[in-house]
Design a protein around this motif. Structure first.
Motif, mmCIF file in Angstrom:
data_model
loop_
_atom_site.group_PDB
_atom_site.id
_atom_site.type_symbol
_atom_site.label_atom_id
_atom_site.label_comp_id
_atom_site.label_asym_id
_atom_site.label_seq_id
_atom_site.Cartn_x
_atom_site.Cartn_y
_atom_site.Cartn_z
ATOM 1 N N VAL A 194 -1.066 -3.722 7.357
ATOM 2 C CA VAL A 194 0.310 -3.343 7.678
ATOM 3 C C VAL A 194 0.897 -4.207 8.788
ATOM 4 O O VAL A 194 2.072 -4.050 9.137
ATOM 5 C CB VAL A 194 0.388 -1.855 8.091
ATOM 6 C CG1 VAL A 194 -0.035 -0.950 6.945
ATOM 7 C CG2 VAL A 194 -0.464 -1.587 9.332
ATOM 8 N N HIS A 195 0.086 -5.086 9.314
ATOM 9 C CA HIS A 195 0.507 -5.929 10.440
ATOM 10 C C HIS A 195 -0.484 -7.082 10.489
ATOM 11 O O HIS A 195 -1.616 -6.967 9.994
ATOM 12 C CB HIS A 195 0.467 -5.105 11.736
ATOM 13 C CG HIS A 195 1.049 -5.776 12.937
ATOM 14 N ND1 HIS A 195 0.318 -6.664 13.707
ATOM 15 C CD2 HIS A 195 2.281 -5.679 13.508
ATOM 16 C CE1 HIS A 195 1.087 -7.085 14.700
ATOM 17 N NE2 HIS A 195 2.275 -6.508 14.613
ATOM 18 N N TYR A 227 5.014 -6.998 6.149
ATOM 19 C CA TYR A 227 4.231 -6.002 5.405
ATOM 20 C C TYR A 227 5.056 -4.750 5.109
ATOM 21 O O TYR A 227 4.582 -3.834 4.446
ATOM 22 C CB TYR A 227 2.990 -5.608 6.212
ATOM 23 C CG TYR A 227 2.128 -6.787 6.591
ATOM 24 C CD1 TYR A 227 1.084 -7.208 5.774
ATOM 25 C CD2 TYR A 227 2.368 -7.501 7.765
ATOM 26 C CE1 TYR A 227 0.300 -8.294 6.116
ATOM 27 C CE2 TYR A 227 1.592 -8.605 8.112
ATOM 28 C CZ TYR A 227 0.558 -8.990 7.287
ATOM 29 O OH TYR A 227 -0.217 -10.075 7.625
ATOM 30 N N LYS A 228 6.283 -4.732 5.596
ATOM 31 C CA LYS A 228 7.125 -3.532 5.513
ATOM 32 C C LYS A 228 7.424 -3.130 4.077
ATOM 33 O O LYS A 228 7.335 -1.960 3.716
ATOM 34 C CB LYS A 228 8.426 -3.779 6.284
ATOM 35 C CG LYS A 228 9.372 -2.596 6.282
ATOM 36 C CD LYS A 228 10.542 -2.819 7.225
ATOM 37 C CE LYS A 228 11.382 -4.004 6.769
ATOM 38 N NZ LYS A 228 12.580 -4.173 7.631
ATOM 39 N N PHE A 231 4.349 -1.571 2.238
ATOM 40 C CA PHE A 231 3.989 -0.277 2.810
ATOM 41 C C PHE A 231 5.031 0.772 2.448
ATOM 42 O O PHE A 231 4.685 1.910 2.092
ATOM 43 C CB PHE A 231 3.856 -0.390 4.333
ATOM 44 C CG PHE A 231 3.466 0.892 5.004
ATOM 45 C CD1 PHE A 231 2.195 1.413 4.855
ATOM 46 C CD2 PHE A 231 4.398 1.588 5.774
ATOM 47 C CE1 PHE A 231 1.841 2.616 5.464
ATOM 48 C CE2 PHE A 231 4.051 2.781 6.390
ATOM 49 C CZ PHE A 231 2.775 3.293 6.233
ATOM 50 N N THR A 232 6.299 0.403 2.512
ATOM 51 C CA THR A 232 7.372 1.339 2.177
ATOM 52 C C THR A 232 7.280 1.778 0.717
ATOM 53 O O THR A 232 7.477 2.956 0.391
ATOM 54 C CB THR A 232 8.740 0.696 2.449
ATOM 55 O OG1 THR A 232 8.818 0.310 3.827
ATOM 56 C CG2 THR A 232 9.872 1.675 2.143
ATOM 57 N N GLU A 233 6.967 0.848 -0.174
ATOM 58 C CA GLU A 233 6.807 1.180 -1.596
ATOM 59 C C GLU A 233 5.679 2.188 -1.785
ATOM 60 O O GLU A 233 5.782 3.114 -2.594
ATOM 61 C CB GLU A 233 6.530 -0.080 -2.400
ATOM 62 C CG GLU A 233 7.732 -0.978 -2.569
ATOM 63 C CD GLU A 233 7.386 -2.252 -3.341
ATOM 64 O OE1 GLU A 233 6.177 -2.421 -3.685
ATOM 65 O OE2 GLU A 233 8.288 -3.061 -3.602
ATOM 66 N N TYR A 234 4.584 1.992 -1.050
ATOM 67 C CA TYR A 234 3.460 2.918 -1.157
ATOM 68 C C TYR A 234 3.876 4.316 -0.721
ATOM 69 O O TYR A 234 3.577 5.310 -1.407
ATOM 70 C CB TYR A 234 2.291 2.419 -0.291
ATOM 71 C CG TYR A 234 1.198 3.440 -0.117
ATOM 72 C CD1 TYR A 234 0.258 3.669 -1.124
ATOM 73 C CD2 TYR A 234 1.112 4.198 1.049
ATOM 74 C CE1 TYR A 234 -0.730 4.641 -0.968
ATOM 75 C CE2 TYR A 234 0.120 5.156 1.220
ATOM 76 C CZ TYR A 234 -0.797 5.364 0.198
ATOM 77 O OH TYR A 234 -1.779 6.320 0.358
ATOM 78 N N ILE A 235 4.592 4.419 0.398
ATOM 79 C CA ILE A 235 5.003 5.728 0.922
ATOM 80 C C ILE A 235 5.972 6.397 -0.028
ATOM 81 O O ILE A 235 5.888 7.616 -0.289
ATOM 82 C CB ILE A 235 5.633 5.564 2.322
ATOM 83 C CG1 ILE A 235 4.577 5.042 3.321
ATOM 84 C CG2 ILE A 235 6.214 6.893 2.800
ATOM 85 C CD1 ILE A 235 3.363 5.930 3.469
#
Length: 239
Positions: A194-195, A227-228, A231-235
């Motif tokens: 994520v970073h 990575y935003k 990660f946003t798609e996963y959430i």
């Protein structure tokens, strides 16, 4: 660890097999009555550890071990102490003098387990780390440390080192390797980068606030710009 028990004496073999079955990290593939039966088994399956009697007819335990091209770890069992020196010449892990108790075998098995872990690392299962049966083995401070992958909260990269933070542990495990290399060893469905400096266990996230991952009141992991999106798609899929 997958192992064989070899002894030409039925009672001794039964006792040895019974002891092995009580060790939680050992899996007894077969109890063999002689070296030739063991050879047939070795031709069919891979074995990590062999418990073998020395004084056997036709082919004794020492000559049997010397004949092996690929040698598993070896623990000799015998009633004759004079074989001790010869047994260590063939790099045996341990030497159990009959009659021995369960605790004696357990100590020998634990020695073998530690050597097995080192072998896995040395045979190229990863640069400083290997993932086996839900556990991560890493070299840390001249030791091999076993970490339950499910208990990892997050991992922080620090130049040539990584710090692995494990649930319930006050201090992280520090090992010499890159964050990228460690990422390759972890299950992708459970861990996400994520970073540039952080990998997180997705199953351990308790809260997300303004693109910061919160594990507890004192731990905030930032989500990097690069990575935003992922990660946003996963959430969003979870909502």
């Amino acid at each position: 660890m997958k192992c064989l028990a070899i002894d030409d004496e039925p009672l001794a073999l039964a006792q040895l097999s019974g002891y092995i079955s009580r060790v939680p990290f050992l899996s007894l593939l077969k109890s063999c009555h002689d070296a030739f039966e063991a050879m047939e088994t070795l031709a069919e399956v891979d074995v990590d550890l062999i418990f073998v009697d020395i004084n056997m007819p036709d082919l004794n335990g020492l000559d049997f071990v010397r004949s092996l091209v690929v040698k598993p770890l070896i623990v000799f069992t015998t009633a004759y102490s004079e074989y001790a020196v010869e047994s260590f010449k063939v790099d045996a892990v341990d030497y159990l003098l009959k009659p021995f108790e369960f605790q004696d075998l357990l100590k020998a098995a634990d020695k073998a387990r530690k050597q097995h872990e080192y072998r896995l690392l040395e045979q190229g299962y990863g640069e400083g780390a290997s993932q086996i049966n839900g556990s991560l083995f890493v070299k840390s401070e001249c030791r091999v440390v076993r970490i339950d992958i499910a208990e990892i909260k997050y991992i922080e990269g620090m130049s040539e080192y990584v710090r692995i933070f494990v649930e319930g542990e006050e201090r992280p495990v520090v090992t010499l390797m890159s964050l990228h290399k460690l990422e390759e060893r972890l299950p992708a469905q459970q861990f996400m980068r994520v970073h540039r400096s952080y990998i997180v266990n997705l199953h351990k996230i308790t809260e997300i606030s303004r693109l910061r991952i919160i594990f507890d009141k004192n731990t905030y992991i930032p989500v990097g710009e690069n990575y935003k999106e992922r990660f946003t798609e996963y959430i969003e899929k979870l909502m």
